[in-house]
Scaffold this motif. Structure first.
Motif, PDB file in Angstrom:
ATOM      1  N   ASN A  39       0.807  -1.228   0.000  1.00 10.96           N
ATOM      2  CA  ASN A  39       0.000   0.000   0.000  1.00 10.96           C
ATOM      3  C   ASN A  39       0.836   1.273   0.000  1.00 10.96           C
ATOM      4  O   ASN A  39       0.540   2.202   0.747  1.00 10.96           O
ATOM      5  N   GLY A  40       1.877   1.300  -0.794  1.00 10.29           N
ATOM      6  CA  GLY A  40       2.581   2.561  -0.918  1.00 10.29           C
ATOM      7  C   GLY A  40       4.086   2.559  -1.038  1.00 10.29           C
ATOM      8  O   GLY A  40       4.594   3.189  -1.942  1.00 10.29           O
ATOM      9  N   PRO A  41       4.838   1.941  -0.126  1.00  9.87           N
ATOM     10  CA  PRO A  41       4.397   1.328   1.125  1.00  9.87           C
ATOM     11  C   PRO A  41       4.069   2.390   2.189  1.00  9.87           C
ATOM     12  O   PRO A  41       4.620   3.483   2.157  1.00  9.87           O
ATOM     13  N   ILE A  42       3.192   2.020   3.101  1.00 10.69           N
ATOM     14  CA  ILE A  42       2.885   2.930   4.210  1.00 10.69           C
ATOM     15  C   ILE A  42       3.996   2.893   5.253  1.00 10.69           C
ATOM     16  O   ILE A  42       4.379   3.930   5.807  1.00 10.69           O
ATOM     17  N   ILE A  43       4.551   1.719   5.515  1.00 10.43           N
ATOM     18  CA  ILE A  43       5.503   1.546   6.612  1.00 10.43           C
ATOM     19  C   ILE A  43       6.925   1.887   6.163  1.00 10.43           C
ATOM     20  O   ILE A  43       7.426   1.361   5.171  1.00 10.43           O
ATOM     21  N   GLU A  44       7.568   2.761   6.921  1.00 16.78           N
ATOM     22  CA  GLU A  44       8.873   3.297   6.548  1.00 16.78           C
ATOM     23  C   GLU A  44       9.947   2.216   6.425  1.00 16.78           C
ATOM     24  O   GLU A  44      10.828   2.294   5.555  1.00 16.78           O
ATOM     25  N   ASP A  45       9.907   1.223   7.272  1.00 19.60           N
ATOM     26  CA  ASP A  45      10.920   0.167   7.239  1.00 19.60           C
ATOM     27  C   ASP A  45      10.857  -0.634   5.941  1.00 19.60           C
ATOM     28  O   ASP A  45      11.885  -1.126   5.467  1.00 19.60           O
ATOM     29  N   TYR A  46       9.680  -0.743   5.353  1.00 19.48           N
ATOM     30  CA  TYR A  46       9.544  -1.459   4.082  1.00 19.48           C
ATOM     31  C   TYR A  46      10.156  -0.653   2.942  1.00 19.48           C
ATOM     32  O   TYR A  46      10.791  -1.208   2.043  1.00 19.48           O
ATOM     33  N   ALA A  47       9.974   0.657   2.987  1.00 23.49           N
ATOM     34  CA  ALA A  47      10.616   1.513   1.996  1.00 23.49           C
ATOM     35  C   ALA A  47      12.131   1.445   2.126  1.00 23.49           C
ATOM     36  O   ALA A  47      12.864   1.394   1.126  1.00 23.49           O
ATOM     37  N   ASP A  48      12.607   1.415   3.360  1.00 24.46           N
ATOM     38  CA  ASP A  48      14.047   1.312   3.605  1.00 24.46           C
ATOM     39  C   ASP A  48      14.599  -0.008   3.061  1.00 24.46           C
ATOM     40  O   ASP A  48      15.682  -0.041   2.476  1.00 24.46           O
ATOM     41  N   TRP A  49      13.839  -1.078   3.245  1.00 27.44           N
ATOM     42  CA  TRP A  49      14.253  -2.378   2.702  1.00 27.44           C
ATOM     43  C   TRP A  49      14.385  -2.332   1.180  1.00 27.44           C
ATOM     44  O   TRP A  49      15.365  -2.807   0.610  1.00 27.44           O
ATOM     45  N   ILE A  50      13.404  -1.724   0.513  1.00 24.75           N
ATOM     46  CA  ILE A  50      13.432  -1.648  -0.947  1.00 24.75           C
ATOM     47  C   ILE A  50      14.632  -0.845  -1.425  1.00 24.75           C
ATOM     48  O   ILE A  50      15.321  -1.238  -2.382  1.00 24.75           O
TER      49      ILE A  50
END
Length: 349
Positions: free
Chosen positions: A246-257
């Motif tokens: 979903n965006g991602p909404i969660i910052e840690d998921y964006a950091d992973w990408i």
């Protein structure tokens, strides 16, 4: 190129889906072969919606004939076919574990799916091959989200704390169910093999397929469950299908990408058509900041920014900072329809 990808069907083509075919010299992988009709608010006639749904179903089924491996990242109907079981014939299924990190509705869908699947390919009744329930301990998921957990939301901090506490209680109730439910087993038949892929890695010659641990489908403790993201690598080329973050909404998921730094990224967007209902302005702001971070920091040749997002006409306006960042940095960010040389259906009707 050692790795190529083909968008099979996406929301921008007029029906809910994020199905992709990835091919390397070693293996062909079909990710999330599912589709669903657009919601009532989608600005098209019912006849058009049905037409696009049927067209998408046919495209996905044709693509399945070219695949060796089928990936199912979670059990929402726009990500797998529950009844069209021939799609899975002669395939290796690498799937989201249906026994844990799953909400109640997806567990019910998974039981129905595997009951049909195992009867069709193995003439087995699921109730005859259940595994005994297992009692396991599960860590607080927030411990795996240090960036999001430490983020200052200002006046929203108090409300956010209340929501997280409520979410943790919901999570603990889910854990109790996972520990009580009989376990759906992995199975291998003549024309089908099913492996639960959460957190696992699979090697096919020079091709590596990696799966994340279960990630929230949207916000922390999202009641719609968890997904697994897919990373495919071949000879220093990397593809990521993030599934429904979903965006991602969660910052840690964006950091992973950004740390993965893929050459090709399939990224779903926020549910802007649900703004004010399932998506509030604070979490929309998070998705925009996270997507801008991804656009700025990865070196991808292409970013498919689709699924959930092009379900309403103003999706570009709601996420304009992301598109502006891509244009400013000369990054190739586009919907699947645009990648295929077409206009998103939501803008053309």
């Amino acid at each position: 190129m050692a790795l190529s990808f083909e968008p099979i069907w996406f929301d921008s083509l007029g029906a809910k889906s994020s199905c992709v075919l990835v091919r390397t010299s070693d293996v062909s992988i079909l990710i999330d072969p599912g589709i669903a009709i657009m919601q009532p608010s989608f600005p098209a006639s019912e006849e058009e919606k049905i037409e696009w749904l049927i067209e998408g179903e046919k495209a996905i089924k044709r693509a399945s004939e070219r695949a060796d491996v089928v990936v199912i990242t979670h059990y929402h109907y726009d990500h797998y076919f529950p009844n069209d079981l021939d799609v899975y014939k002669d395939k290796l299924l690498l799937v989201k574990d249906p026994n844990e990190y799953i909400n109640d509705s997806q567990r019910e869908r998974a039981e129905y799916f595997y009951s049909n699947l195992y009867r069709y390919f193995g003439d087995l009744k699921l109730e005859d091959i259940w595994r005994k329930s297992e009692s396991k301990e599960y860590p607080n998921p927030l411990e795996e989200l240090p960036i999001a957990f430490s983020k200052d939301f200002g006046d929203y901090n108090t409300r956010r704390k209340q929501l997280l506490e409520k979410g943790l209680k919901w999570f603990k109730n889910r854990v109790n169910k996972w520990n009580q439910n009989p376990r759906i087993p992995e199975m291998s038949f003549e024309n089908l093999k099913v492996i639960f892929a959460d957190g696992e890695t699979f090697q096919f010659g020079d091709t590596k397929i990696r799966f994340t641990r279960p990630l929230f489908h949207g916000i922390e403790f999202s009641r719609v469950g968890w997904v697994i993201s897919v990373v495919i690598e071949c000879k220093e080329e990397k593809f990521i299908h993030s599934s429904d973050l979903n965006g991602p909404i969660i910052e840690d998921y964006a950091d992973w990408i950004t740390k993965e730094n893929p050459d090709i990224l399939v990224l779903d967007g926020p549910m802007t058509y649900m703004l004010g209902y399932l998506l509030n302005k604070i979490n929309l702001r998070r998705t925009i900041e996270n997507a801008v971070k991804i656009v700025k920091e990865i070196d991808a040749e292409v970013i498919i920014y689709d699924h959930h997002l092009p379900r309403e006409r103003h999706f570009r306006e709601h996420t304009k900072e992301v598109w502006e960042a891509a244009e400013r940095l000369d990054k190739n960010l586009l919907t699947a329809a645009e990648f295929l040389g077409m206009r998103p259906k939501v803008l053309g009707v």
